[in-house]
Write a protein that holds these residues in place. Structure first.
Motif: not given
Lengths: 297, 273
Positions: A167-196
């Motif tokens: 787990i210790w060895k492989g964590l970094g790889f998964n984090i990088i992939i998840f970060l890339a995924g998160l950064q491709s999520v449009n901010e406006q979806y969060y804003l819309a959800a927050k407004v609601d």
């Protein structure tokens, strides 16, 4: 330039492809076919290249070998032990890193460090951390009143030790992939959800998770497949043995034993073929499930 | 998630995780510089009372890590250059030339990516022993001088280069090969650096393959030599940690210098799926 294919263009293309194809055919494609064929060789004499018989007896022998059954069980336990924890931890860390804080670059670097280092070297370092008398881990556990654990010599704890290291060895790889995924999520979806008026947990469940599902899907496939192929960690952690009482004997370790220590090429190829089938099935299952449930933006 | 946790909670959580990630490296460095009597002290000594660099010279005296280092360097450099050359040529053919069987060849190559490398181990060993290559540098290098993943990555990049460039080059009388070398390759520099760095990391850290195809001590790479060292050094943890440091540090330095490219490369390999 992209004209219709002609014999002349084919010849030219083949010249460009020749070096790569030469290597890939010899060391990637031919061995795939060969390994399939070899799994049916029985009484194979590698030194004289004599094949006495062909048949299914390797596979029968394999599934009657208690060691192979144990290797399969251990590998499954390892996969179940590593993959879910690693995915949950790395997703949580990626979300924290993505929350517009200072030093997120520094943290990312630190989490990623194990990925670039030699498995053998870090496994040796961990074997020192797992030392039953002078190891750091038992020292820390001692603070909480836990008696020293024989991490590497007690069959009950060998697998947990291997799982912690992996787990210790492989964590970094998964984090990088998840970060890339998160950064491709449009901010406006969060804003819309927050407004609601969606709560943080609700936003995570209804916005982040669905939009991140292609990434989750990819990370799970890669993690499961990589976990099925574990070898280097075991060899280095237990000093060239598959753990105490075969407690960390996995499928690839079994292949290595049969092939390199016992020269049972047919049996080893059959075991390797089983590994291929497992990996293949998982890819297919995940593809089907993925197509059904994955939401694409 | 943003408002669920306060900024300070986020920092504390991340810092705890970071300590867990760094601790093994800190412990490795600390032990590698300790005098033998401090190694097994309880409670643990975090900072050695005196920096004992002798552990490194002693480790070098027990096993030829300098030789292992040179071997790792030779194998890594040559297989990386080899992979770059075969990848550039193949990616060019797949992205810029139309030829018979193109789609079939490309599909077969992509299909091989589904097969775990461990499955290829035994037949490749047989092939190499038929060639008489067991226990040679060729065995460590040649099978690793082409990669489907790298070809795929670079082909994607080449497809994004405007076609007009090659028309212009043709009008100017530039040969296709010169065009590839002087126009496409410089344009693809970021992709090539990424491919090269991922290759260097994999090649430097490779273990199972070099373990199997080498027998003599002179041909061991660093990970194989380090693994053998655990029996040679016995239970002298300060020597083991000094040796591990020698294996780990070159890649850490490379990572600190080139981390932008390495992380971008890993992220890109993930986004494609």
């Amino acid at each position: 330039m992209m004209l219709k294919p002609t014999w002349k263009s084919t010849l030219k293309a083949l010249l460009y492809l020749l070096p790569a194809l030469l290597i890939l055919v010899t060391f990637n494609i031919y061995p795939i076919v060969k390994s399939f064929l070899m799994s049916f060789y029985t009484n194979y004499d590698f030194f004289k290249n004599i094949i006495n018989e062909r048949g299914f007896s390797n596979f029968i022998e394999l599934f009657q070998d208690p060691n192979f059954i144990q290797a399969l069980q251990n590998t499954v336990i390892f996969v179940i032990g590593v993959v879910p924890i690693s995915i949950i931890l790395s997703l949580a860390i990626a979300i924290l890193l993505n929350s517009k804080i200072k030093f997120s670059g520094l943290f990312r670097t630190i989490y990623f460090l194990p990925f670039v280092t030699s498995v053998v070297a870090v496994a040796i370092v961990w074997s020192w951390i797992f030392h039953s008398d002078y190891g750091l881990l038992n020292y820390f556990l001692g603070w909480f009143g836990v008696d020293p654990i024989d991490w590497l010599t007690d069959p009950t704890f060998a697998m947990p030790a291997l799982i912690i290291l992996s787990i210790w060895k492989g964590l970094g790889f998964n984090i990088i992939i998840f970060l890339a995924g998160l950064q491709s999520v449009n901010e406006q979806y969060y804003l819309a959800a927050k407004v609601d008026g969606a709560s943080a947990w609700h936003r995570f469940k209804s916005v982040t998770l669905p939009l991140l599902s292609p990434t989750m899907f990819f990370v799970s496939i890669i993690s499961i497949i990589n976990a099925f192929k574990v070898f280097d960690e075991i060899f280095a952690l237990f000093n060239g043995k598959p753990g105490p009482a075969n407690s960390a004997l996995t499928v690839v370790y079994y292949v290595y034993q049969k092939f390199y220590e016992e020269w049972e090429f047919g049996l080893a190829s059959a075991a390797a073929f089983v590994l291929f089938i497992i990996v293949f099935l998982f890819t297919i299952i995940q593809l089907i499930i993925g197509r059904k449930f994955v939401h694409y933006q | 998630m943003r408002s669920a946790l306060s900024k300070s909670t986020i920092y504390i959580l991340l810092a705890i995780g970071a300590v867990f990630m760094l601790l093994p490296f800190v412990w490795m460095l600390s032990t590698s510089l300790k005098a033998p009597n401090e190694v097994m002290a309880m409670p643990p000594v975090w900072i050695p009372s005196e920096l004992n660099w002798d552990n490194f010279t002693e480790a070098l005296a027990v096993a030829p890590f300098d030789r292992y280092f040179v071997n790792s360097l030779i194998v890594t450099v040559i297989s990386t250059i080899g992979e770059l050359v075969t990848t550039i040529l193949a990616a060019y053919a797949f992205s810029r030339i139309n030829f018979f069987g193109k789609n079939i060849i490309f599909a077969v190559l992509l299909g091989t990516m589904m097969v775990p490398g461990e499955v290829l181990l035994i037949p490749n060993f047989v092939t190499l022993s038929n060639l008489g290559w067991i226990d040679t540098y060729q065995a460590l290098i040649v099978p690793w001088t082409a990669s489907v993943f790298a070809i795929f990555l670079l082909r994607q990049f080449f497809l994004g280069v405007p076609k007009e460039l090659s028309f212009a080059a043709k009008v100017d009388g530039c040969s296709e090969f010169r065009f590839l070398w002087y126009v496409m390759v410089p344009l693809a520099k970021p992709a090539l650096i990424t491919v090269a760095l991922l290759k260097i990391i994999n090649s430097w850290n490779a273990f199972l393959w070099p373990l199997i195809v080498t027998n003599s001590q002179e041909l061991r790479t660093l990970p194989v030599g380090l693994s053998a060292f655990t029996t040679e050094a016995g239970i002298k943890y300060e020597l083991l940690m000094a040796a591990s440091t020698m294996v780990v540090v070159p890649m850490l330095i490379l990572f600190f210098i080139m981390q932008k490219y390495i992380i971008a490369g890993v992220a890109r390999s993930g986004l494609k799926g």
